[in-house]
Design an enzyme around this catalytic site. Structure first.
Site: not given
Ligand code: SAH
Length: 344
Positions: A112, A211, A286, A88, A329
């Site tokens: 994560c 972070l 989110n 996507e 995200c």
């Molecule tokens: N792997 C990379 C890029 C993809 S994630 C990274 O870790 O940066 C893009 C961003 O969205 C990251 O900062 C991630 O931590 C965040 N993210 C993931 N799940 C989320 C959620 N449920 N709500 C808000 N941000 C989220």
């Protein structure tokens, strides 16, 4: 192999290597990215035999767009790849232009804990052309220019480093999609060796670091990568990166209720990044099906924000897009499965 995976220089080299002229590379690039041809037959200024040669090695097919979900300021595109995997990309309309959030892998291995899109293990890296076409095809579908790109979709871009760099070169090239380096942002969870390599490239691309925690105890719980590259390794590497590139860094920090959003956390975070040429982007979480994590309330978010401000940390709160269509995200995967179910 697909032609949209070749950089400008690689196309030039291709023609040189088959005993022809370098400038055909430039001509072909312009057919692909300026004239937007859909078939090699449309090319009129390069000899047929040369075109036959390259077309026998590189396809020119686009990806299949299986669905588009539109909202006021956000659009989500579901693409089907040749091996029938799905990825996507999300278009966001800002007052400064159109920005696309691209995926870099099918699935993700970073694990994560709060992230939905990582719940499916990495199946494979995206090829360069699969990243380029996400943008090219959204531009075409929209009939408008994409001015900004963030590599923040599914996947860890620094776990697909070589294809990522080629992708950046193609979209940044003045004869490619001509997206300014300063309008491109790569987000990583903190793969230290690749941050070092990236810093040595002296590109003007922005780097964002996910972070999400002010100390190793909390970060270890949220992000497995922290066990490999803990903060005492990551932070010095980032300081070095800033020194070398002279670029301002972005820290992404999702606020998770009761986990990393306390006043102590805000103070600890201020101390951790004090004096760095960086700013913190606070992200309201989110909420997903994963009930372990909840979004901090607005009062808590503002309190966190104020403490950082008071400690002279540059800080912003991320504008939210796409919560209605789950394009937010970390939610790409879950929604994808729903869409996928419609097709099986
Ligand atoms: N792997 C990379 C890029 C993809 S994630 C990274 O870790 O940066 C893009 C961003 O969205 C990251 O900062 C991630 O931590 C965040 N993210 C993931 N799940 C989320 C959620 N449920 N709500 C808000 N941000 C989220």
């Amino acid at each position: 192999m697909n032609i949209y995976g070749l950089t400008y220089e690689e196309l030039e080299d291709y023609f040189v290597n088959i005993g022809s002229k370098k400038f055909h590379g430039s001509q072909l690039f312009s057919w692909l990215y300026e004239k937007r041809i859909k078939s090699y037959d449309e090319i009129t200024n390069i000899k047929k035999e040369l075109i036959n040669n390259i077309s026998s090695n590189y396809g020119i097919d686009r990806l299949k767009i299986v669905s588009v979900e539109k909202d006021v300021d956000v659009c989500k595109y579901l693409f089907e790849l040749n091996d029938l995997e799905h990825i996507e990309a999300v278009l966001m309309r800002h007052d400064y232009g159109n920005s696309v959030c691209v995926s870099s892998q099918v699935g993700c291995n970073m694990g994560c804990k709060f992230c939905e899109s990582g719940r499916r293990k990495k199946v494979r890296n995206l090829e360069t052309y699969e990243m380029v076409l996400q943008i090219l095809q959204i531009e075409e579908e929209l009939g408008e220019r994409i001015s900004h790109v963030v590599v923040m979709g599914i996947g860890e871009p620094f776990d697909n480093y070589d294809n990522l760099i080629k992708f950046i070169k193609i979209i940044n090239h003045p004869k490619g999609l001509a997206i300014g380096a300063r309008h491109i942002t790569v987000s990583t969870c903190g793969v230290v060796p690749k941050i070092k390599e990236f810093g040595n490239l002296s590109m003007q691309v922005n780097l964002a670091i996910s972070l999400h925690a002010p100390n190793n105890t909390i970060r270890d719980r949220l992000m497995p990568i922290n066990k490999v590259y803990p903060l005492d390794v990551l932070i010095p590497c980032l300081k070095e990166y800033i020194k070398k590139t002279n670029r301002r860094l972005t820290f992404e920090y999702i606020l998770l209720n009761g986990i990393n959003d306390t006043e102590e956390c805000a103070i600890e975070l201020s101390n951790l990044i004090k004096g760095m040429n960086a700013y913190v982007n606070l992200i309201p979480y989110n909420e997903t099906n994963n009930l372990k994590f909840m979004r901090s309330n607005t009062v808590q978010i503002m309190r966190f924000y104020d403490i950082l401000k008071k400690n002279r940390v540059n800080v912003t709160i991320r504008r939210e897009f796409g919560s209605k269509i789950s394009a937010a995200c970390g939610q790409l995967r879950s929604k994808k499965e729903e869409l996928w179910n419609l097709f099986i």
